[in-house]
Design a protein around this motif. Sequence first.
Motif, PDB file in Angstrom:
ATOM      1  N   LEU A 102       0.851  -1.183   0.000  1.00 29.62           N
ATOM      2  CA  LEU A 102       0.000   0.000   0.000  1.00 29.62           C
ATOM      3  C   LEU A 102       0.891   1.239   0.000  1.00 29.62           C
ATOM      4  CD1 LEU A 102      -2.627  -0.924   2.763  1.00 29.62           C
ATOM      5  CD2 LEU A 102      -2.719  -1.416   0.325  1.00 29.62           C
ATOM      6  N   ARG A 103       0.410   2.307  -0.633  1.00 30.47           N
ATOM      7  CA  ARG A 103       1.155   3.566  -0.649  1.00 30.47           C
ATOM      8  C   ARG A 103       0.244   4.694  -0.176  1.00 30.47           C
ATOM      9  NH1 ARG A 103       5.890   5.019  -2.537  1.00 30.47           N
ATOM     10  NH2 ARG A 103       6.104   3.213  -3.884  1.00 30.47           N
ATOM     11  N   GLN A 104       0.797   5.502   0.740  1.00 33.86           N
ATOM     12  CA  GLN A 104       0.088   6.701   1.172  1.00 33.86           C
ATOM     13  C   GLN A 104       0.466   7.808   0.196  1.00 33.86           C
ATOM     14  OE1 GLN A 104       1.080   8.142   5.057  1.00 33.86           O
ATOM     15  NE2 GLN A 104      -0.725   9.455   5.158  1.00 33.86           N
ATOM     16  N   LYS A 105      -0.518   8.295  -0.549  1.00 39.69           N
ATOM     17  CA  LYS A 105      -0.242   9.256  -1.623  1.00 39.69           C
ATOM     18  C   LYS A 105       0.387  10.552  -1.110  1.00 39.69           C
ATOM     19  CE  LYS A 105      -4.469   8.407  -3.287  1.00 39.69           C
ATOM     20  NZ  LYS A 105      -5.708   8.630  -3.980  1.00 39.69           N
ATOM     21  N   ARG A 106      -0.142  11.083  -0.030  1.00 36.02           N
ATOM     22  CA  ARG A 106       0.306  12.387   0.460  1.00 36.02           C
ATOM     23  C   ARG A 106       1.785  12.392   0.845  1.00 36.02           C
ATOM     24  NH1 ARG A 106      -0.666  14.128   5.489  1.00 36.02           N
ATOM     25  NH2 ARG A 106      -2.199  12.495   5.775  1.00 36.02           N
ATOM     26  N   THR A 107       2.237  11.369   1.540  1.00 38.44           N
ATOM     27  CA  THR A 107       3.633  11.321   2.004  1.00 38.44           C
ATOM     28  C   THR A 107       4.510  10.420   1.139  1.00 38.44           C
ATOM     29  OG1 THR A 107       3.168   9.475   3.469  1.00 38.44           O
ATOM     30  CG2 THR A 107       2.935  11.702   4.397  1.00 38.44           C
ATOM     31  N   ASN A 108       3.888   9.691   0.221  1.00 39.18           N
ATOM     32  CA  ASN A 108       4.579   8.732  -0.652  1.00 39.18           C
ATOM     33  C   ASN A 108       5.195   7.566   0.128  1.00 39.18           C
ATOM     34  OD1 ASN A 108       5.042   7.967  -3.318  1.00 39.18           O
ATOM     35  ND2 ASN A 108       7.160   8.661  -3.222  1.00 39.18           N
ATOM     36  N   ARG A 109       4.680   7.310   1.325  1.00 35.19           N
ATOM     37  CA  ARG A 109       5.187   6.208   2.147  1.00 35.19           C
ATOM     38  C   ARG A 109       4.645   4.881   1.632  1.00 35.19           C
ATOM     39  NH1 ARG A 109       4.981   4.803   8.486  1.00 35.19           N
ATOM     40  NH2 ARG A 109       6.075   2.821   8.228  1.00 35.19           N
ATOM     41  N   VAL A 122      -1.135   5.353   9.874  1.00 33.96           N
ATOM     42  CA  VAL A 122      -1.285   6.352   8.828  1.00 33.96           C
ATOM     43  C   VAL A 122      -1.706   7.644   9.529  1.00 33.96           C
ATOM     44  CG1 VAL A 122      -2.448   6.995   6.694  1.00 33.96           C
ATOM     45  CG2 VAL A 122      -1.984   4.582   7.180  1.00 33.96           C
ATOM     46  N   GLY A 123      -0.797   8.623   9.558  1.00 33.19           N
ATOM     47  CA  GLY A 123      -1.067   9.833  10.336  1.00 33.19           C
ATOM     48  C   GLY A 123      -1.136   9.448  11.797  1.00 33.19           C
ATOM     49  N   ARG A 124      -2.285   9.706  12.413  1.00 36.70           N
ATOM     50  CA  ARG A 124      -2.467   9.340  13.829  1.00 36.70           C
ATOM     51  C   ARG A 124      -3.361   8.111  13.994  1.00 36.70           C
ATOM     52  NH1 ARG A 124      -3.171  15.219  16.691  1.00 36.70           N
ATOM     53  NH2 ARG A 124      -1.130  15.996  16.056  1.00 36.70           N
ATOM     54  N   LEU A 125      -3.762   7.523  12.892  1.00 39.62           N
ATOM     55  CA  LEU A 125      -4.671   6.378  12.952  1.00 39.62           C
ATOM     56  C   LEU A 125      -3.912   5.065  12.787  1.00 39.62           C
ATOM     57  CD1 LEU A 125      -7.566   7.762  10.725  1.00 39.62           C
ATOM     58  CD2 LEU A 125      -7.450   7.724  13.217  1.00 39.62           C
ATOM     59  N   VAL A 126      -4.348   4.087  13.545  1.00 39.45           N
ATOM     60  CA  VAL A 126      -3.771   2.745  13.455  1.00 39.45           C
ATOM     61  C   VAL A 126      -4.793   1.841  12.785  1.00 39.45           C
ATOM     62  CG1 VAL A 126      -2.874   0.771  14.749  1.00 39.45           C
ATOM     63  CG2 VAL A 126      -2.415   3.102  15.554  1.00 39.45           C
ATOM     64  N   TYR A 127      -4.350   1.140  11.735  1.00 41.46           N
ATOM     65  CA  TYR A 127      -5.216   0.224  10.996  1.00 41.46           C
ATOM     66  C   TYR A 127      -4.685  -1.201  11.114  1.00 41.46           C
ATOM     67  CZ  TYR A 127      -7.263   4.276   8.637  1.00 41.46           C
ATOM     68  OH  TYR A 127      -7.906   5.451   8.355  1.00 41.46           O
ATOM     69  N   ASN A 128      -5.619  -2.133  11.199  1.00 40.03           N
ATOM     70  CA  ASN A 128      -5.285  -3.551  11.149  1.00 40.03           C
ATOM     71  C   ASN A 128      -5.681  -4.071   9.764  1.00 40.03           C
ATOM     72  OD1 ASN A 128      -4.558  -3.704  13.927  1.00 40.03           O
ATOM     73  ND2 ASN A 128      -6.732  -3.706  14.424  1.00 40.03           N
ATOM     74  N   VAL A 129      -4.829  -4.882   9.172  1.00 44.95           N
ATOM     75  CA  VAL A 129      -5.169  -5.517   7.906  1.00 44.95           C
ATOM     76  C   VAL A 129      -6.039  -6.730   8.250  1.00 44.95           C
ATOM     77  CG1 VAL A 129      -4.287  -6.634   5.828  1.00 44.95           C
ATOM     78  CG2 VAL A 129      -2.978  -4.773   6.878  1.00 44.95           C
TER      79      VAL A 129
END
Length: 159
Positions: A102-109, A122-129
């Motif tokens: 996965l790529r975060q568009k804003r930061t290109n991470r 992602v930012g301040r949010l934590v996601y589980n796959v």
Amino acid sequence: LEVEQIIPLYTRIEFLGVRITPYSTRYEFQITQQASTNRTERTARRKFLTPGEDAGLFRFREILGDPKHPKGAVVEIVDEPKPVIITTNKPYQVIAGYAADLRQKRTNRLYSHLRVGDRIVVGRLVYNVVAIEPTEVTLEESQTRKRVTLRLNKTQKNG
């Protein structure tokens, strides 16, 4: 976030041949479980078995051909209804899961080789796959439990 690619993860059992010692005749198999949650099982492991022995993922039933020069082996795979024939040039292989980039568009991470159960920030949010399918990835925000499904862009390649 966008899905860069989704690649299949395989379970593979290979028959490598016979190993004869003065004390025993054993048959060599190589097992790879790329989708395993156990990191050591993701790389190829060799097992030396005799007919009738259980290897966890499969039971070695019998040898095909001459025991000293076998053509292949018959194995019973866990969760498979029928025995499977494996030869030195025809391994058993099935897709057991998927990994995604996965790529975060804003930061290109880039978050690479994500598997079900992985966590990303992602930012301040934590996601589980929570799921990866051939064309989509489902994430769950850890606090709210809100789910979002990201689809693989049709112009991007699926591994």
